[in-house]
Each structure stands twice: as structure tokens, then as C-alpha cells.
Motif scaffolding. Structure first.
Motif, short mmCIF file in Angstrom:
data_model
loop_
_atom_site.label_atom_id
_atom_site.label_comp_id
_atom_site.label_asym_id
_atom_site.label_seq_id
_atom_site.Cartn_x
_atom_site.Cartn_y
_atom_site.Cartn_z
N SER A 156 0.81 -1.21 0.00
CA SER A 156 0.00 0.00 0.00
C SER A 156 0.84 1.27 0.00
O SER A 156 0.31 2.36 -0.24
CB SER A 156 -0.94 0.02 1.22
N VAL A 157 2.15 1.15 0.28
CA VAL A 157 3.02 2.33 0.26
C VAL A 157 4.03 2.26 -0.89
O VAL A 157 4.95 3.06 -0.94
CB VAL A 157 3.75 2.53 1.61
N SER A 158 3.84 1.29 -1.78
CA SER A 158 4.74 1.20 -2.94
C SER A 158 4.32 2.14 -4.06
O SER A 158 5.01 2.25 -5.07
CB SER A 158 4.79 -0.24 -3.47
N GLY A 159 3.20 2.85 -3.85
CA GLY A 159 2.80 3.89 -4.78
C GLY A 159 2.29 3.36 -6.11
O GLY A 159 1.98 2.17 -6.28
N THR A 229 10.95 6.51 -1.84
CA THR A 229 10.54 5.39 -1.00
C THR A 229 9.62 4.45 -1.77
O THR A 229 9.76 3.22 -1.69
CB THR A 229 9.83 5.91 0.26
N ALA A 230 8.69 5.02 -2.53
CA ALA A 230 7.77 4.20 -3.32
C ALA A 230 8.54 3.34 -4.32
O ALA A 230 8.23 2.15 -4.50
CB ALA A 230 6.77 5.09 -4.05
N ILE A 231 9.53 3.91 -4.97
CA ILE A 231 10.32 3.16 -5.97
C ILE A 231 11.04 1.99 -5.31
O ILE A 231 11.01 0.85 -5.80
CB ILE A 231 11.33 4.09 -6.67
N ARG A 232 11.66 2.24 -4.16
CA ARG A 232 12.44 1.19 -3.50
C ARG A 232 11.54 0.07 -2.98
O ARG A 232 11.86 -1.11 -3.11
CB ARG A 232 13.26 1.81 -2.36
N ASP A 236 11.34 -3.97 -4.18
CA ASP A 236 11.35 -5.11 -3.25
C ASP A 236 10.08 -5.95 -3.42
O ASP A 236 10.14 -7.19 -3.40
CB ASP A 236 11.46 -4.62 -1.81
N GLU A 237 8.94 -5.29 -3.57
CA GLU A 237 7.68 -6.01 -3.73
C GLU A 237 7.70 -6.89 -4.98
O GLU A 237 7.26 -8.04 -4.95
CB GLU A 237 6.52 -5.01 -3.83
N ARG A 238 8.22 -6.36 -6.07
CA ARG A 238 8.28 -7.14 -7.30
C ARG A 238 9.17 -8.38 -7.12
O ARG A 238 8.82 -9.48 -7.58
CB ARG A 238 8.82 -6.27 -8.45
N ASP A 241 7.42 -10.87 -4.74
CA ASP A 241 6.29 -11.51 -5.42
C ASP A 241 6.76 -12.57 -6.42
O ASP A 241 6.14 -13.63 -6.55
CB ASP A 241 5.44 -10.45 -6.14
N ALA A 242 7.86 -12.27 -7.12
CA ALA A 242 8.41 -13.25 -8.05
C ALA A 242 8.92 -14.48 -7.31
O ALA A 242 8.72 -15.62 -7.77
CB ALA A 242 9.54 -12.61 -8.87
N MET A 243 9.55 -14.27 -6.17
CA MET A 243 10.01 -15.39 -5.36
C MET A 243 8.84 -16.23 -4.87
O MET A 243 8.89 -17.47 -4.88
CB MET A 243 10.82 -14.88 -4.16
N ALA A 244 7.76 -15.56 -4.44
CA ALA A 244 6.58 -16.28 -3.96
C ALA A 244 5.95 -17.10 -5.07
O ALA A 244 5.52 -18.24 -4.85
CB ALA A 244 5.56 -15.29 -3.38
N ALA A 245 5.88 -16.52 -6.27
CA ALA A 245 5.30 -17.24 -7.40
C ALA A 245 6.11 -18.48 -7.73
O ALA A 245 5.55 -19.56 -8.01
CB ALA A 245 5.21 -16.32 -8.62
N GLU A 246 7.43 -18.35 -7.71
CA GLU A 246 8.29 -19.50 -7.99
C GLU A 246 8.15 -20.57 -6.92
O GLU A 246 8.08 -21.78 -7.22
CB GLU A 246 9.74 -19.03 -8.10
N GLN A 247 8.10 -20.15 -5.65
CA GLN A 247 7.92 -21.11 -4.56
C GLN A 247 6.59 -21.84 -4.68
O GLN A 247 6.51 -23.05 -4.45
CB GLN A 247 7.99 -20.38 -3.21
N LEU A 248 5.54 -21.10 -5.06
CA LEU A 248 4.22 -21.73 -5.21
C LEU A 248 4.25 -22.78 -6.32
O LEU A 248 3.66 -23.86 -6.17
CB LEU A 248 3.16 -20.66 -5.50
#
Length: 336
Positions: A156-159, A229-232, A236-238, A241-248
Motif C-alpha cells: 500500500s506504500v509502494s505507490g 521510498t515508493a520506488i524502492r 522489493d515487492e516485485r 512476489d516473483a520469489m513467492a510465485a516461484e515457490q508456489l
């Protein structure tokens, strides 16, 4: 204030003046457009305000043939005249304009309903093209502050992202003041939405009260810091999320399958909750809170024989539950 209108410095040639504001905004659009693999010219969402007018002028100069779509929400007296005036500005800037009238209704308040109607209208008429939105660095800073206030996690704060197909935001690195200056440099008298001064709206209070107070208290540079801050956080979120998708993909026997508990237990809880979020969406859940997600994670990491966790399903009356059974995590209808 007079009616919105426009005159180019050289209306016969259509060339834009080479002022610092014009060059900065043209460069932002040029860089954004060069990074996209788009074969069709873009559409610009044009309100007639300074941000969208500056964006349209730069898009015409940098991306060639551009169409402007003007959405008339019908929420204010004279909204039709404002929309037609915006269309005339588009014509002077060298873009074809289409005016669309929408009905604003539904849940979530006036701001949310108007935004929903606007995006639906733009999406229905874009014909496979990217839609450029005039959000600036200042809008990004306000969005980050709103995200902090909601307290719903880093997402919600990644803009706003520069590109979330089909929505493009080339001006996220440009200050709002620069779009105002560019309009003046072009000889354009943009429309100033009175809602942007109405302090009943949360974003307006942030713009005119909270951000100026923060700038004063912290010695300036707050808007830029929030945008960085939003960019950083988004980077990290991207990655996460990619790690989570691969783990799933590694955990699940097949897409949207039940999940084996033994494969989930060794994963650190923050990453595991991201995996669960993706899995729940794949299984047809429509919404869930952070509290519900943590309760589902407790079925794995803090198992004490507790019961199922209810989540919303894919329809208005649908209700699903997540439960642990025979060493697997399962989503099923509540009545089962």
C-alpha cells in the motif's frame, strides 16, 4: 478564471517552445515511451487540467499520433462545457479528442466511484492502446502517505507504477508545478477542478495541509523522498512476489491445487504469507484482510487444532473457508 483554451507559440508549425518545463516533461515522456514495446500510438486521459494537458502536448510531440479521451463525470454544473473545452485544447495540440459521459455510482464514496467509472470508460475505448495518465511526483507522494495511513502493508506504500498495463504514468518523476509552468509556456489556460480545493476529500487535505506541514517540519524534500521510498519498496515487492510465485510453482502439485503443509512449514512466515496470498487468489477468493491471512498462516506455523478461516468468495453470496486437513491446506465452500 476564463474558459480553458490554448494557443501554441507557433500554431502553424505546431512546434512547442523549448523552455525548461517543456523540455523536462518531453524528456520524461520520451524516456517512458522508449522503454515500452508498444506498436500503437497511446491514448491520453485528458481532464483539461494542467497535468493531463502538459502530458498530452508532450505525447503528441514524442509519440506521434495521439488520441485524447475526455471523461465527463457529470458531477459539477457546467461539466459538459469543461469537457468540450478540453477537447478544443486537444485539437490545438494536434490530437483527436473523444468526449465520453459516464454515470458515477456504486460503493466506496464519490472519489472511488468516479475513479472506477473513469477507468472503465477509458478501458472500453482504448482499442488495445496504452492509456497515459497525468499522475505526477506530487500525486505519488500523496498516494504513499495515504498508504501509510491505511497500514495495510508495504504494497500500500509502494505507490503507483509507471506501467501497469494498460495504464502508463510517464510523469511520476515530474513535479506538479512543472506542468503548470508548461501550460503557461504553451499559452494554455487549463481547467482547475474545484474538487481539488474541497477539503472534504482526504487527498485534498493531504495536499494542502499535511504535506506542507511535513515540508516545513523536515526542511523540504519530503515529496521527493516519499517518491523515492515508493520506488524502492516497489522494487522489493516485485522481487518478493516473483520469489513467492516461484515457490508456489515448486510447492503445488498443479495450479490452484491444495497445498502440502510439510512443504510450507520450512518457509519463513513473511514469504509464506505471500505464497498464501497468491494461492488464495488462484483458488477464487475475492478479498481477505491481513488478519485473515495471518490466521491462515497460523494453520501452518502455529497449528493447535484450530478451526477453518472464512474468506470472501468469487461472488456476492459466495463464502469460502480455508482449513487444514490430512496434512494439506484446502479451500472449500463454507457449507461443505
Amino acid at each position: 478564471m476564463g474558459r480553458p483554451g490554448a494557443r501554441l507559440t507557433d500554431p502553424m508549425s505546431g512546434r512547442l517552445p523549448e523552455t525548461p518545463a517543456v523540455l523536462a516533461i518531453r524528456r520524461a515522456v520520451r524516456v517512458w515511451w522508449a522503454e515500452r514495446d508498444e506498436t500503437l500510438p497511446p491514448v491520453v486521459a485528458l481532464s483539461g487540467g494542467p497535468d493531463s494537458v502538459a502530458l498530452l502536448a508532450a505525447a503528441v510531440a514524442e509519440a506521434g499520433t495521439t488520441e485524447a479521451i475526455v471523461v465527463d463525470h457529470g458531477l459539477q454544473e457546467g461539466s459538459r462545457e469543461v469537457a468540450l473545452a478540453a477537447a478544443r485544447i486537444a485539437d490545438v495540440l494536434g490530437a483527436r479528442a473523444t468526449v465520453v459521459t459516464v454515470d458515477v455510482a456504486g460503493s466506496g464514496g464519490l472519489e472511488a466511484a468516479a475513479r472506477r467509472a473513469r477507468y472503465e470508460a477509458l478501458d472500453a475505448r482504448r482499442a488495445g492502446r496504452a492509456v497515459l495518465l497525468g499522475h505526477t511526483l506530487d500525486d505519488q507522494a500523496e498516494t504513499v502517505l495515504l498508504g501509510f495511513g491505511r497500514g495495510s502493508g508495504p504494497g500500500s506504500v509502494s505507490g503507483m507504477r509507471p506501467w501497469e498495463a494498460p495504464w502508463g504514468r510517464p510523469l511520476l518523476g515530474v513535479r506538479r508545478a512543472d506542468t503548470h509552468v508548461m501550460c503557461a509556456d504553451l499559452g494554455v489556460e487549463p481547467w482547475h477542478d474545484p474538487h481539488n480545493r474541497d477539503r472534504r476529500f482526504t487527498r485534498v487535505r493531504l495536499r494542502h495541509e499535511i504535506l506542507p506541514a511535513l515540508e516545513d517540519a523536515l526542511g523540504g524534500g519530503v515529496a521527493e523522498a516519499l517518491a523515492r521510498t515508493a520506488i524502492r519498496i516497489d522494487e522489493d515487492e516485485r522481487m518478493l512476489d516473483a520469489m513467492a510465485a516461484e515457490q508456489l510453482r515448486m510447492i503445488a502439485d498443479q495450479p490452484a491445487a491444495d497445498l502440502p503443509i510439510e512443504r510450507l512449514e520450512p518457509i519463513p512466515p513473511p514469504l509464506r504469507r505471500r505464497i498464501l496470498r497468491r494461492w488464495l487468489l488462484d483458488r477464487g477468493t475475492s478479498s481477505f484482510t491481513d488478519r485473515q491471512l495471518r490466521a491462515i498462516d497460523d494453520l501452518i506455523g502455529r497449528w493447535r487444532g484450530q478451526g477453518a478461516v472464512a474468506v470472501a468468495g468469487g461472488g456476492p453470496r459466495a463464502r469460502l473457508v480455508v482449513t487444514r486437513r490430512h496434512g494439506r491446506l484446502i479451500v472449500e465452500p463454507a457449507d461443505r
